[in-house]
Design a protein around this motif. Structure first.
Motif, PDB file in Angstrom:
ATOM      1  N   GLY A 293      75.527  57.865  13.228  1.00  0.00           N
ATOM      2  CA  GLY A 293      74.501  58.545  14.015  1.00  0.00           C
ATOM      3  C   GLY A 293      74.065  59.890  13.451  1.00  0.00           C
ATOM      4  N   ASN A 294      74.378  60.139  12.172  1.00  0.00           N
ATOM      5  CA  ASN A 294      73.962  61.398  11.541  1.00  0.00           C
ATOM      6  C   ASN A 294      72.854  61.116  10.521  1.00  0.00           C
ATOM      7  OD1 ASN A 294      76.054  62.954  12.850  1.00  0.00           O
ATOM      8  ND2 ASN A 294      77.512  61.963  11.471  1.00  0.00           N
TER       9      ASN A 294
ATOM     10  N   PRO B 186      66.305  54.731  12.048  1.00  0.00           N
ATOM     11  CA  PRO B 186      66.170  55.534  13.270  1.00  0.00           C
ATOM     12  C   PRO B 186      67.006  54.933  14.402  1.00  0.00           C
ATOM     13  CG  PRO B 186      64.017  54.860  12.427  1.00  0.00           C
ATOM     14  CD  PRO B 186      65.043  54.119  11.631  1.00  0.00           C
ATOM     15  N   ALA B 187      67.280  55.747  15.410  1.00  0.00           N
ATOM     16  CA  ALA B 187      68.103  55.302  16.553  1.00  0.00           C
ATOM     17  C   ALA B 187      67.321  54.287  17.360  1.00  0.00           C
ATOM     18  CB  ALA B 187      68.451  56.504  17.423  1.00  0.00           C
ATOM     19  N   ASP B 188      67.650  53.002  17.212  1.00  0.00           N
ATOM     20  CA  ASP B 188      66.846  52.012  17.925  1.00  0.00           C
ATOM     21  C   ASP B 188      67.382  51.702  19.322  1.00  0.00           C
ATOM     22  OD1 ASP B 188      69.035  50.709  17.050  1.00  0.00           O
ATOM     23  OD2 ASP B 188      67.970  49.292  15.745  1.00  0.00           O
ATOM     24  N   TYR B 189      68.531  52.291  19.693  1.00  0.00           N
ATOM     25  CA  TYR B 189      69.002  52.053  21.063  1.00  0.00           C
ATOM     26  C   TYR B 189      68.215  52.896  22.067  1.00  0.00           C
ATOM     27  CZ  TYR B 189      71.716  56.419  21.392  1.00  0.00           C
ATOM     28  OH  TYR B 189      72.084  57.728  21.456  1.00  0.00           O
ATOM     29  N   ILE B 190      67.432  53.858  21.545  1.00  0.00           N
ATOM     30  CA  ILE B 190      66.470  54.575  22.394  1.00  0.00           C
ATOM     31  C   ILE B 190      65.085  54.126  21.901  1.00  0.00           C
ATOM     32  CG2 ILE B 190      65.619  56.825  23.166  1.00  0.00           C
ATOM     33  CD1 ILE B 190      68.365  57.991  22.384  1.00  0.00           C
ATOM     34  N   PRO B 191      64.461  53.144  22.581  1.00  0.00           N
ATOM     35  CA  PRO B 191      63.236  52.545  22.047  1.00  0.00           C
ATOM     36  C   PRO B 191      62.166  53.572  21.659  1.00  0.00           C
ATOM     37  CG  PRO B 191      64.046  51.267  23.893  1.00  0.00           C
ATOM     38  CD  PRO B 191      64.919  52.484  23.815  1.00  0.00           C
TER      39      PRO B 191
ATOM     40  N   VAL C 136      70.744  62.157  17.456  1.00  0.00           N
ATOM     41  CA  VAL C 136      70.204  60.875  16.998  1.00  0.00           C
ATOM     42  C   VAL C 136      68.679  60.886  16.812  1.00  0.00           C
ATOM     43  CG1 VAL C 136      72.106  59.431  17.816  1.00  0.00           C
ATOM     44  CG2 VAL C 136      70.148  59.863  19.324  1.00  0.00           C
ATOM     45  N   GLY C 137      68.017  62.005  17.101  1.00  0.00           N
ATOM     46  CA  GLY C 137      66.614  62.156  16.722  1.00  0.00           C
ATOM     47  C   GLY C 137      66.477  62.435  15.230  1.00  0.00           C
TER      48      GLY C 137
END
Ligand code: GLN
Length: 310
Positions: free
Chosen positions: A289-290, A30-35, A264-265
Motif C-alpha cells: 500500500g505504499n 492504484p488502490a482499487d478497493y476504493i473505487p 493509499v492515494g
C-alpha cells in the motif's frame, strides 16, 4: 552527482529525481478497493520540499491535489497528543505491527488495543478520541491543514468519502471490534463518518510539505505558536519512522532513513528534523500500500543530499 552544500540545492535535486523516476519500470497499481481512486494513472508524479521558514520547491505535479488518505493520520495523532498527552497511549500502542494496515488479526490477542496510531485500527482510536474532545474531528483536522499549509481552499472530497463508506466493511469491523472492548467512545457510524471524511481530504504535495513543517520545527506551527512540545514532536517522528509505512517500515527506514507516512492515494510525507519536510505523490502502489515511485523518489532524495536521521 549533486552534493549537499550548506544550503542544499533542493530544486536541482528534485529535477534530477523527476528525470530518474521517468525511467522507473513497473509503478504498481492504484488502490482499487476504493473505487473512486482506482482510475488514477500510476505514471502521475509530483514532489515538493519545504524548508522550515516556508520556502517550498517542487517538480512535476507538485501543485495537483490528490487524496491524502492515511497521510492525515499524522495530523490527527498530533492534534490528539497535543490535547490529551500521554494518556492516549493507554488506548493505542506505539510498536510496529508487522501486519497490513487494515489487518484485524492482532486486535483480539491484544484486547482491542491497536499496535500503533497509523494502522487503520489505531487511527480509528485516535480519531474517536479527537472527536470526543473537539465535537468534530474531521473539521478540526481540515482547519489545521488549512492553517499550516496556508491554503484555505483545502476541502473534503465527497465522492471519495462516499466511495469508502460504500466499501467500508473492513473499517466498520475494526471499529465494532474495538468498541466491544470499550476502546471506542462514539457510536461506530459517527466515528466511521469522521474517519472517511478525514481520509477524503484533497491536498497537493506543496500543501502537505508545508503542513508537515511543525515536525521539522520541533513542534512549532506555521505562525510561530507551539503546537506540540519538542518531546511530542520527536515522539510523532519516531512513530512515523517505525510504523508510518506499515509492514514495510523496516524497508522504508533502510532505503529512505526518514520518518515517513504513506497513504493509499499514493502520497508519502517525510521529515528531516530541523532541515525540511517532503511530500511525494504517485498513485501506483506496491502490495503493502505504499507508492512505488514515491518510495523510490525519497530513497533518491536522501541518497543525493545525504539528509537523513542516520
Ligand atoms: N481510507 C483508507 C482506509 O481506511 C486509508 C488507508 C491508507 O491510506 N493506508 O482503508
Amino acid at each position: 552527482m549533486v552534493t549537499m552544500a550548506t544550503s542544499p540545492p533542493f530544486q536541482a535535486v528534485l529535477d534530477r529525481i523527476a528525470e530518474e523516476i521517468e525511467q522507473l519500470p513497473g509503478r504498481g497499481r492504484p488502490a482499487d478497493y476504493i473505487p473512486a481512486l482506482a482510475a488514477l494513472d500510476p505514471r502521475r508524479f509530483g514532489m515538493a520540499v519545504a524548508e522550515p521558514d516556508g520556502a517550498v520547491y517542487g517538480v512535476g505535479e507538485w501543485r495537483q491535489p490528490f487524496s491524502t488518505q492515511s497521510v492525515t493520520k499524522v495530523y490527527t495523532l498530533a492534534l490528539d497528543l497535543a490535547r490529551e498527552g500521554d494518556a492516549l497511549w493507554e488506548h493505542v500502542g506505539r510498536e510496529p505491527s508487522g501486519n497490513p494496515f487494515n489487518s484485524l488479526v492482532q486486535l483480539e490477542y491484544e484486547n482491542g488495543i491497536p499496535r500503533n496510531p497509523f494502522i487503520n485500527a489505531g487511527a480509528l482510536v485516535v480519531t474517536d478520541r479527537l472527536h470526543t474532545r473537539t465535537g468534530n474531528a474531521a473539521g478540526a483536522l481540515l482547519d489545521f491543514l488549512r492553517a499550516e499549509s496556508g491554503n484555505p481552499e483545502l476541502s473534503f472530497d465527497k465522492e471519495v468519502a462516499a466511495s469508502e463508506t460504500a466499501h467500508g466493511d473492513r473499517n466498520a469491523a475494526l471499529a465494532h471490534f474495538m468498541a466491544s472492548y470499550g476502546n471506542i467512545g462514539n457510536p461506530v457510524p459517527v466515528l466511521l463518518d469522521q474517519y472517511f471524511r478525514q481520509c477524503s481530504i484533497d491536498a497537493s504535495c506543496a500543501d502537505l510539505a508545508l503542513a508537515t513543517g511543525f515536525l521539522a520545527r520541533h513542534g512549532i506551527g506555521a505562525d510561530g505558536s507551539r503546537l506540540l512540545t519538542r518531546s511530542q514532536a520527536k515522539q510523532v517522528n519516531a512513530v512515523m519512522l517505525t510504523c508510518g509505512t506499515y509492514d514495510a517500515a523496516g524497508d522504508f527506514a533502510y532505503r529512505v532513513g526518514l520518518p515517513g507516512k504513506s497513504g493509499v492515494g499514493g502520497g508519502i510525507i517525510a521529515v528531516v528534523p530541523g532541515r525540511c519536510t517532503l511530500c511525494v505523490w504517485s498513485p501506483g502502489l506496491d502490495e503493502r500500500g505504499n507508492s512505488v515511485a514515491g518510495v523510490a523518489a525519497l530513497d533518491r532524495f536522501t541518497t543525493l543530499t545525504g539528509l537523513s536521521v542516520f
